[in-house]
Design an enzyme around this catalytic site. Structure first.
Site, PDB file in Angstrom:
ATOM      1  N   GLY A  12      10.173 -47.722 116.632  1.00  0.00           N
ATOM      2  CA  GLY A  12       9.599 -48.540 115.566  1.00  0.00           C
ATOM      3  C   GLY A  12      10.580 -48.654 114.414  1.00  0.00           C
ATOM      4  O   GLY A  12      10.192 -48.680 113.250  1.00  0.00           O
ATOM      5  N   ARG A  15      11.774 -51.944 111.056  1.00  0.00           N
ATOM      6  CA  ARG A  15      11.397 -52.213 109.652  1.00  0.00           C
ATOM      7  C   ARG A  15      10.687 -50.991 109.057  1.00  0.00           C
ATOM      8  O   ARG A  15      10.467 -50.001 109.738  1.00  0.00           O
ATOM      9  CB  ARG A  15      10.508 -53.450 109.563  1.00  0.00           C
ATOM     10  CG  ARG A  15       9.222 -53.388 110.359  1.00  0.00           C
ATOM     11  CD  ARG A  15       8.521 -54.750 110.309  1.00  0.00           C
ATOM     12  NE  ARG A  15       7.433 -54.866 111.237  1.00  0.00           N
ATOM     13  CZ  ARG A  15       6.160 -54.616 110.955  1.00  0.00           C
ATOM     14  NH1 ARG A  15       5.812 -54.179 109.765  1.00  0.00           N
ATOM     15  NH2 ARG A  15       5.223 -54.785 111.871  1.00  0.00           N
ATOM     16  N   TYR A 153      -6.819 -43.354 113.783  1.00  0.00           N
ATOM     17  CA  TYR A 153      -5.485 -43.034 113.244  1.00  0.00           C
ATOM     18  C   TYR A 153      -5.410 -41.561 112.812  1.00  0.00           C
ATOM     19  O   TYR A 153      -4.430 -40.869 113.081  1.00  0.00           O
ATOM     20  CB  TYR A 153      -5.235 -43.972 112.066  1.00  0.00           C
ATOM     21  CG  TYR A 153      -3.879 -43.905 111.418  1.00  0.00           C
ATOM     22  CD1 TYR A 153      -2.781 -44.543 111.987  1.00  0.00           C
ATOM     23  CD2 TYR A 153      -3.694 -43.259 110.200  1.00  0.00           C
ATOM     24  CE1 TYR A 153      -1.528 -44.522 111.371  1.00  0.00           C
ATOM     25  CE2 TYR A 153      -2.461 -43.236 109.573  1.00  0.00           C
ATOM     26  CZ  TYR A 153      -1.377 -43.871 110.160  1.00  0.00           C
ATOM     27  OH  TYR A 153      -0.153 -43.841 109.534  1.00  0.00           O
ATOM     28  N   ALA A 156      -5.167 -39.418 115.857  1.00  0.00           N
ATOM     29  CA  ALA A 156      -3.834 -39.516 116.458  1.00  0.00           C
ATOM     30  C   ALA A 156      -2.810 -38.735 115.631  1.00  0.00           C
ATOM     31  O   ALA A 156      -1.976 -38.006 116.174  1.00  0.00           O
ATOM     32  CB  ALA A 156      -3.408 -40.979 116.565  1.00  0.00           C
ATOM     33  N   LYS A 157      -2.892 -38.858 114.303  1.00  0.00           N
ATOM     34  CA  LYS A 157      -1.903 -38.187 113.448  1.00  0.00           C
ATOM     35  C   LYS A 157      -2.107 -36.671 113.430  1.00  0.00           C
ATOM     36  O   LYS A 157      -1.136 -35.915 113.283  1.00  0.00           O
ATOM     37  CB  LYS A 157      -1.944 -38.772 112.034  1.00  0.00           C
ATOM     38  CG  LYS A 157      -1.438 -40.226 111.947  1.00  0.00           C
ATOM     39  CD  LYS A 157      -0.055 -40.388 112.547  1.00  0.00           C
ATOM     40  CE  LYS A 157       0.661 -41.644 112.079  1.00  0.00           C
ATOM     41  NZ  LYS A 157       1.938 -41.840 112.826  1.00  0.00           N
TER      42      LYS A 157
HETATM   43  P1  NAP Z   1       5.322 -50.658 109.933  1.00  0.00           P
HETATM   44  O1  NAP Z   1       6.010 -51.260 108.746  1.00  0.00           O
HETATM   45  O2  NAP Z   1       4.089 -51.314 110.458  1.00  0.00           O
HETATM   46  O3  NAP Z   1       6.389 -50.496 111.105  1.00  0.00           O
HETATM   47  C1  NAP Z   1       6.015 -49.967 112.354  1.00  0.00           C
HETATM   48  C2  NAP Z   1       7.055 -50.354 113.382  1.00  0.00           C
HETATM   49  O4  NAP Z   1       6.624 -49.841 114.667  1.00  0.00           O
HETATM   50  C3  NAP Z   1       7.205 -51.872 113.525  1.00  0.00           C
HETATM   51  O5  NAP Z   1       8.581 -52.217 113.597  1.00  0.00           O
HETATM   52  C4  NAP Z   1       6.494 -52.154 114.843  1.00  0.00           C
HETATM   53  O6  NAP Z   1       6.984 -53.250 115.573  1.00  0.00           O
HETATM   54  C5  NAP Z   1       6.788 -50.873 115.621  1.00  0.00           C
HETATM   55  N1  NAP Z   1       5.879 -50.698 116.754  1.00  0.00           N
HETATM   56  C6  NAP Z   1       4.527 -50.860 116.768  1.00  0.00           C
HETATM   57  N2  NAP Z   1       4.046 -50.646 118.005  1.00  0.00           N
HETATM   58  C7  NAP Z   1       5.120 -50.337 118.792  1.00  0.00           C
HETATM   59  C8  NAP Z   1       5.271 -50.023 120.160  1.00  0.00           C
HETATM   60  N3  NAP Z   1       4.216 -49.969 121.003  1.00  0.00           N
HETATM   61  N4  NAP Z   1       6.516 -49.769 120.641  1.00  0.00           N
HETATM   62  C9  NAP Z   1       7.594 -49.842 119.824  1.00  0.00           C
HETATM   63  N5  NAP Z   1       7.521 -50.120 118.517  1.00  0.00           N
HETATM   64  C10 NAP Z   1       6.290 -50.378 117.999  1.00  0.00           C
HETATM   65  O7  NAP Z   1       4.897 -49.155 109.635  1.00  0.00           O
HETATM   66  P2  NAP Z   1       5.469 -48.086 108.579  1.00  0.00           P
HETATM   67  O8  NAP Z   1       4.617 -48.155 107.377  1.00  0.00           O
HETATM   68  O9  NAP Z   1       6.943 -48.192 108.457  1.00  0.00           O
HETATM   69  O10 NAP Z   1       5.070 -46.737 109.328  1.00  0.00           O
HETATM   70  C11 NAP Z   1       5.984 -46.028 110.176  1.00  0.00           C
HETATM   71  C12 NAP Z   1       5.321 -44.733 110.653  1.00  0.00           C
HETATM   72  O11 NAP Z   1       4.929 -43.952 109.512  1.00  0.00           O
HETATM   73  C13 NAP Z   1       4.044 -44.967 111.473  1.00  0.00           C
HETATM   74  O12 NAP Z   1       3.946 -43.989 112.481  1.00  0.00           O
HETATM   75  C14 NAP Z   1       2.952 -44.760 110.431  1.00  0.00           C
HETATM   76  O13 NAP Z   1       1.737 -44.402 111.038  1.00  0.00           O
HETATM   77  C15 NAP Z   1       3.547 -43.650 109.583  1.00  0.00           C
HETATM   78  N6  NAP Z   1       3.000 -43.572 108.219  1.00  0.00           N
HETATM   79  C16 NAP Z   1       3.094 -44.630 107.344  1.00  0.00           C
HETATM   80  C17 NAP Z   1       2.555 -44.487 106.049  1.00  0.00           C
HETATM   81  C18 NAP Z   1       2.639 -45.588 105.030  1.00  0.00           C
HETATM   82  O14 NAP Z   1       2.089 -45.423 103.931  1.00  0.00           O
HETATM   83  N7  NAP Z   1       3.295 -46.710 105.291  1.00  0.00           N
HETATM   84  C19 NAP Z   1       1.929 -43.300 105.676  1.00  0.00           C
HETATM   85  C20 NAP Z   1       1.846 -42.263 106.593  1.00  0.00           C
HETATM   86  C21 NAP Z   1       2.388 -42.405 107.870  1.00  0.00           C
HETATM   87  P3  NAP Z   1       6.450 -54.745 115.271  1.00  0.00           P
HETATM   88  O15 NAP Z   1       7.056 -55.126 113.961  1.00  0.00           O
HETATM   89  O16 NAP Z   1       6.966 -55.560 116.414  1.00  0.00           O
HETATM   90  O17 NAP Z   1       4.944 -54.654 115.240  1.00  0.00           O
END
Ligand code: NAP
Length: 252
Positions: A12, A15, A153, A156-157
């Site tokens: 992932g 971005r 979620y 899972a986390k």
């Molecule tokens: P994001 O901006 O939505 O980016 C997630 C990335 O994962 C995207 O590039 C997406 O691809 C890719 N992805 C989704 N499904 C996939 C799959 N089956 N196989 C391969 N790639 C896949 O999310 P983020 O905010 O950066 O979050 C990154 C991680 O941190 C996640 O695990 C999230 O749960 C965790 N997190 C985030 C926050 C927060 O506040 N943002 C807080 C706690 C934890 P597409 O663009 O093609 O969909």
């Protein structure tokens, strides 16, 4: 301690937090495979890293697809070398209150976070054991502690935390550490989507959340990347099975 250049995979990574992690690992001297659903989405970041003198590769794979993950790891091994760092960052949200949550919402979230982390980690662990070195970092969340509208979620986390501890126990003797980073509110597309789902302006949601954060600001992807960079480093070799909250304050 000087950094030994390793080959890292960030799932992932195209971005958001994953992209910041890929930049950080490259800055720390590692070759980075930016794995995402669509390799073309990862290419601009790979070009950016290459432009700064780093080594990177865009790889397309759905982390829930066993054959695609195996093929991606084989491609990384052929093009960059055997991966000994994996950051399981790919994630999705399918938020809803329990009574409105569909089975599909539940299954998709379990699949990307848990099945995805399992498949990617299992596919690289042989390289780590062979090298006598490995760093596994799983992206958990403060939502693991419970969060309204996120039963899928949150489960899972929290599951990723148990997965992390078990990897640490099983693989420690081979020089492999496993840790989880659990971010709080980080400004990315994911939190923008949450605001949209709640019918809130993003700045409004951000202001409300920040009011409860002791360091009085929202998190940035780079905050998470710094924690991952440390856990992936040589010098973090005696830190394993831990959950590092990156949330601007203590968690409940
Ligand atoms: P994001 O901006 O939505 O980016 C997630 C990335 O994962 C995207 O590039 C997406 O691809 C890719 N992805 C989704 N499904 C996939 C799959 N089956 N196989 C391969 N790639 C896949 O999310 P983020 O905010 O950066 O979050 C990154 C991680 O941190 C996640 O695990 C999230 O749960 C965790 N997190 C985030 C926050 C927060 O506040 N943002 C807080 C706690 C934890 P597409 O663009 O093609 O969909």
């Amino acid at each position: 301690m000087p950094t030994t250049a390793r080959v890292a995979i960030v799932t992932g990574g195209a971005r958001g937090i994953g992209a910041a992690i890929a930049r950080r690992l490259s800055h720390d001297g590692h070759a980075v495979a930016v794995l995402d659903l669509d390799a073309t989405a990862a290419q601009p970041l790979v070009d950016e890293i290459s432009g700064t003198g780093g080594k990177a590769l865009a790889v397309g794979a759905d982390v829930t697809d066993e054959a695609a993950v195996a093929a991606a790891v084989a491609q990384v091994t052929a093009d960059l070398g055997a991966p000994t760092v994996v950051v399981n960052n790919a994630g999705i949200l399918r938020d809803n209150l329990l009574f409105k949550m569909t089975l599909d919402d539940w299954d998709q979230v379990m699949s990307v976070h848990l099945r995805g982390a399992f498949l990617a980690t299992r596919a690289v662990q042989g390289h780590m054991v062979e090298a006598g070195f490995g760093r596994i970092v799983n992206l958990s969340s403060t939502s693991a502690l419970g969060n309204r509208g996120q039963s899928n979620y949150s489960a899972a986390k929290a599951g990723l935390q148990g997965f992390t501890r078990t990897l640490a126990i099983e693989l420690g003797r081979y020089g492999v550490t496993a840790n989880a980073v659990a971010p709080g509110f980080i400004e990315t597309d994911m939190t923008r989507a949450t605001a949209a789902r709640m019918g809130l302006d993003f700045e409004e949601l951000s202001r409300t959340v920040v009011a409860g954060i002791p360091v009085a600001r929202a998190g940035r992807p780079e905050d998470v990347a710094a924690a991952v960079g440390y856990l992936a480093s040589e010098e973090a070799g005696f830190v394993s099975g831990q959950v590092l909250y990156v949330a601007g304050g203590p968690t409940a």
